[in-house]
Write a protein that holds these residues in place. Structure first.
Motif, mmCIF file in Angstrom:
data_model
loop_
_atom_site.group_PDB
_atom_site.id
_atom_site.type_symbol
_atom_site.label_atom_id
_atom_site.label_comp_id
_atom_site.label_asym_id
_atom_site.label_seq_id
_atom_site.Cartn_x
_atom_site.Cartn_y
_atom_site.Cartn_z
ATOM 1 N N GLY A 31 0.809 -1.208 0.000
ATOM 2 C CA GLY A 31 0.000 0.000 0.000
ATOM 3 C C GLY A 31 0.840 1.255 0.000
ATOM 4 N N ALA A 32 0.461 2.187 0.880
ATOM 5 C CA ALA A 32 1.124 3.489 0.942
ATOM 6 C C ALA A 32 2.376 3.437 1.797
ATOM 7 C CB ALA A 32 0.162 4.526 1.501
ATOM 8 N N ALA A 33 3.480 3.953 1.248
ATOM 9 C CA ALA A 33 4.692 4.254 2.006
ATOM 10 C C ALA A 33 5.070 5.671 1.597
ATOM 11 C CB ALA A 33 5.808 3.267 1.694
ATOM 12 N N VAL A 34 4.428 6.625 2.220
ATOM 13 C CA VAL A 34 4.506 8.001 1.740
ATOM 14 C C VAL A 34 4.930 8.939 2.863
ATOM 15 C CG1 VAL A 34 2.805 7.625 -0.093
ATOM 16 C CG2 VAL A 34 2.032 8.397 2.153
ATOM 17 N N VAL A 57 6.601 11.574 -1.732
ATOM 18 C CA VAL A 57 6.805 12.606 -0.718
ATOM 19 C C VAL A 57 5.504 13.431 -0.641
ATOM 20 C CG1 VAL A 57 8.327 14.474 0.057
ATOM 21 C CG2 VAL A 57 9.264 12.596 -1.294
ATOM 22 N N TYR A 58 4.454 12.780 -0.211
ATOM 23 C CA TYR A 58 3.128 13.404 -0.222
ATOM 24 C C TYR A 58 3.034 14.604 0.719
ATOM 25 C CZ TYR A 58 0.824 9.775 -3.058
ATOM 26 O OH TYR A 58 0.422 8.942 -4.077
ATOM 27 N N GLY A 73 6.904 15.615 -5.122
ATOM 28 C CA GLY A 73 6.063 14.821 -4.236
ATOM 29 C C GLY A 73 5.240 13.766 -4.942
ATOM 30 N N ARG A 74 5.559 13.480 -6.195
ATOM 31 C CA ARG A 74 4.698 12.624 -7.002
ATOM 32 C C ARG A 74 4.713 11.159 -6.541
ATOM 33 N NH1 ARG A 74 7.283 9.482 -10.827
ATOM 34 N NH2 ARG A 74 9.489 9.915 -11.218
ATOM 35 N N LYS A 75 3.700 10.437 -6.976
ATOM 36 C CA LYS A 75 3.553 9.014 -6.670
ATOM 37 C C LYS A 75 4.542 8.195 -7.492
ATOM 38 C CE LYS A 75 -0.109 5.480 -6.551
ATOM 39 N NZ LYS A 75 -1.539 5.234 -6.868
ATOM 40 N N VAL A 76 5.195 7.244 -6.828
ATOM 41 C CA VAL A 76 6.127 6.333 -7.500
ATOM 42 C C VAL A 76 5.638 4.906 -7.263
ATOM 43 C CG1 VAL A 76 8.506 5.539 -7.694
ATOM 44 C CG2 VAL A 76 8.044 7.929 -7.147
#
Length: 264
Positions: free
Chosen positions: A113-116, A139-140, A172-175
């Protein structure tokens, strides 16, 4: 119910972050619990490798912004303003808990899931990252002016290079998993739901190696940053020469037929 649990599987510890209502975001009590759990792992002479896991389908959504909003409303800091530290303190707590610890043993992140935001920083703190196919980094916290203060600006460039790191830090984009693997942010990508088991299997493999030599090599790799080449080679030798008896014992086992043709 505790927000952090520890399971001991022989020489492998599984330390799990468990705050499902906030996707395992970390508040100050949880940061303290994580820090305590990893110090217990470090101090147990029988523990060899840890797996850092997030329960309920997410690794960690970062610092708990709802908690931060409550602190702001009450005029409190939650202790965040008292986290200054000396650079040579290997056991100091960070805002997210273990992010400043300098352990002598490896930690493997099992990322689902999320690791942000701060959760990404916790994943970067791990030695290796096993990532599920639908997991993601980012880097949300860029959106809300929350700084990277758990090693993100240090570990990310060292891990994937300045160009990739600046892209992630500034935007801060999603990877997603495929890109994370390509840029070296993930070490393994596994099917959904398999990160924990795959990380445990990898941890058990590492736990089976001669530990003193593996830890000496690991420490040398960490300590070589910013040393001139000659000094880096010297510190590698100083750590490695103490392990020469182990090497000779290993050579004897090889001569007797163990591990031929790259077998593990």
């Amino acid at each position: 119910m505790s927000s952090v649990t520890t399971e001991q599987l022989g020489e492998v510890w599984v330390i799990t972050l468990d705050r499902p209502d906030v996707r395992n975001a970390v508040d100050s009590p949880t940061a303290q619990a994580l820090h305590t759990a990893f110090l217990a792992f470090e101090d147990d002479p029988l523990a060899r490798v840890a797996v850092f896991h997030g329960a309920h389908g997410h690794f960690c959504a970062g610092w708990d912004l709802q908690y931060g909003a409550r602190l702001a409303a009450s005029g409190e800091s939650g202790g965040l303003d008292a986290l200054d530290f000396a650079s040579d303190d290997a056991r100091v707590i960070g805002p997210m808990g273990p992010s400043r610890l300098q352990l002598s043993k490896p930690v493997i992140g099992a990322v689902s899931g999320a690791a942000v935001a701060g959760g990404m920083e916790l994943a970067l703190w791990c030695d290796l990252r096993v990532m599920e196919a639908d997991a993601y980094f980012g880097v949300y916290c860029r959106r809300f002016g929350v700084p990277l203060i758990d090693g993100g600006t240090v570990r990310l460039p060292r891990l994937i290079g300045m160009g990739h790191a600046m892209d992630l830090i500034l935007t801060g984009r999603k990877v997603e998993a495929a890109e994370a693997l390509q840029m070296g942010l993930a070490n393994r990508v596994v099917p959904n739901g398999q990160a924990r088991n795959a990380a445990i299997a990898l941890a058990q493999q590492l736990a089976g190696f001669p530990q003193a030599t593996m830890r000496a090599d690991r420490e040398s790799a960490f300590q070589q940053w910013n040393l001139p080449l000659g000094e880096a080679l010297q510190q590698e030798w100083q750590r490695g020469k103490a392990r020469i008896p182990d090497a000779l014992e290993g050579a004897t086992r090889f001569a007797q037929g163990e591990g031929r043709h790259g077998r593990f």
